[in-house]
Design a protein around this motif. Structure first.
Motif, PDB file in Angstrom:
ATOM      1  N   ILE A  53       0.834  -1.206   0.000  1.00 43.36           N
ATOM      2  CA  ILE A  53       0.000   0.000   0.000  1.00 43.36           C
ATOM      3  C   ILE A  53       0.864   1.249   0.000  1.00 43.36           C
ATOM      4  CG2 ILE A  53      -1.624   1.376   1.379  1.00 43.36           C
ATOM      5  CD1 ILE A  53      -2.850  -1.368   2.279  1.00 43.36           C
ATOM      6  N   VAL A  54       1.830   1.310   0.915  1.00 43.78           N
ATOM      7  CA  VAL A  54       2.654   2.519   1.069  1.00 43.78           C
ATOM      8  C   VAL A  54       3.553   2.760  -0.144  1.00 43.78           C
ATOM      9  CG1 VAL A  54       4.548   3.507   2.433  1.00 43.78           C
ATOM     10  CG2 VAL A  54       2.541   2.587   3.582  1.00 43.78           C
ATOM     11  N   PHE A  55       4.004   1.700  -0.773  1.00 45.34           N
ATOM     12  CA  PHE A  55       4.900   1.878  -1.912  1.00 45.34           C
ATOM     13  C   PHE A  55       4.160   2.056  -3.243  1.00 45.34           C
ATOM     14  CE2 PHE A  55       7.962   0.569   1.192  1.00 45.34           C
ATOM     15  CZ  PHE A  55       9.113   1.239   0.826  1.00 45.34           C
ATOM     16  N   LEU A  56       2.927   1.588  -3.339  1.00 46.28           N
ATOM     17  CA  LEU A  56       2.181   1.754  -4.586  1.00 46.28           C
ATOM     18  C   LEU A  56       1.192   2.921  -4.568  1.00 46.28           C
ATOM     19  CD1 LEU A  56       1.494  -1.920  -5.722  1.00 46.28           C
ATOM     20  CD2 LEU A  56       3.315  -0.361  -6.431  1.00 46.28           C
ATOM     21  N   PHE A  57       0.740   3.320  -3.393  1.00 47.09           N
ATOM     22  CA  PHE A  57      -0.208   4.425  -3.294  1.00 47.09           C
ATOM     23  C   PHE A  57       0.314   5.711  -3.960  1.00 47.09           C
ATOM     24  CE2 PHE A  57      -2.790   7.671  -1.132  1.00 47.09           C
ATOM     25  CZ  PHE A  57      -4.056   7.109  -1.243  1.00 47.09           C
ATOM     26  N   PRO A  58       1.625   5.999  -3.886  1.00 45.11           N
ATOM     27  CA  PRO A  58       2.134   7.205  -4.562  1.00 45.11           C
ATOM     28  C   PRO A  58       1.876   7.244  -6.070  1.00 45.11           C
ATOM     29  CG  PRO A  58       3.700   6.494  -2.928  1.00 45.11           C
ATOM     30  CD  PRO A  58       2.650   5.409  -3.021  1.00 45.11           C
ATOM     31  N   LEU A  59       1.551   6.102  -6.677  1.00 43.08           N
ATOM     32  CA  LEU A  59       1.167   6.103  -8.088  1.00 43.08           C
ATOM     33  C   LEU A  59      -0.068   6.973  -8.322  1.00 43.08           C
ATOM     34  CD1 LEU A  59       1.637   2.336  -8.957  1.00 43.08           C
ATOM     35  CD2 LEU A  59       2.813   4.251 -10.084  1.00 43.08           C
ATOM     36  N   LEU A  60      -0.867   7.140  -7.285  1.00 40.56           N
ATOM     37  CA  LEU A  60      -2.104   7.922  -7.391  1.00 40.56           C
ATOM     38  C   LEU A  60      -1.918   9.384  -6.977  1.00 40.56           C
ATOM     39  CD1 LEU A  60      -4.500   5.286  -5.785  1.00 40.56           C
ATOM     40  CD2 LEU A  60      -4.046   5.682  -8.221  1.00 40.56           C
ATOM     41  N   MET A  61      -0.724   9.751  -6.571  1.00 39.87           N
ATOM     42  CA  MET A  61      -0.453  11.101  -6.063  1.00 39.87           C
ATOM     43  C   MET A  61       0.316  11.915  -7.105  1.00 39.87           C
ATOM     44  SD  MET A  61       0.613   9.751  -2.265  1.00 39.87           S
ATOM     45  CE  MET A  61       0.746  11.327  -1.432  1.00 39.87           C
TER      46      MET A  61
END
Length: 164
Positions: A53-61
């Motif tokens: 979650i923490v490493f892939l969520f930035p794809l949405l930011m």
């Protein structure tokens, strides 16, 4: 199109590259066998789900440095990245030092990441898709991950000290 390509995942890449390139040089206690031995199953699963979650969520930011908060976030991120890299360098080159052998020194590569994630949250204040309070969600997920990751590091330290 550029807003989809210029996302905060780019800020996570240095962590991936650093970890992949230098993991093999870390001293005893950081190897796969040492770090995962005697770790409860629930901790393993929870940590890995939160890691994804923490490493892939930035794809949405959205990666942007327009606002004052985003510019401060960049400074926080870069300073934190330097501290994180230093925590690894101390473990690799000075593994017998008091710092590296101490609990706080051993766990530094785990807990210093929170500042990197805070910097990312300050930079990624907007999302590519409509996610209200995207930065807050990311910080909360990051706090959970770093807490679990640091606890895991603590258990690995205790395990290592018992076998010395």
């Amino acid at each position: 199109m550029s807003k989809y390509l210029l996302n905060c995942f780019l800020l996570v890449l240095p962590l991936f590259i650093w970890n992949i390139a230098l993991y093999k040089y870390l001293p005893k206690g950081y190897t796969s066998k040492d770090i995962w031995d005697d770790i409860p199953f629930w901790l393993n699963i929870t940590e890995n789900i939160l890691r994804v979650i923490v490493f892939l969520f930035p794809l949405l930011m959205v990666l942007s440095f327009q606002s004052k908060t985003q510019k401060i976030g960049l400074v926080v991120y870069l300073a934190a990245l330097l501290i994180y890299f230093l925590s690894w360098i101390l473990q690799i080159y000075f593994s017998d030092s008091l710092w590296s052998r101490s609990l706080i020194g051993f766990m530094a590569p785990a807990y210093t990441t929170i500042f990197i994630f805070i910097g990312i949250a300050m930079i990624g204040t907007q999302s590519i898709i409509l996610i209200p309070r995207v930065s807050l969600i990311y910080i909360l997920a990051s706090i959970l991950f770093v807490s679990i990751h640091t606890y895991h590091s603590y258990l690995a330290y205790i395990n290592l000290r018992q076998h010395i």
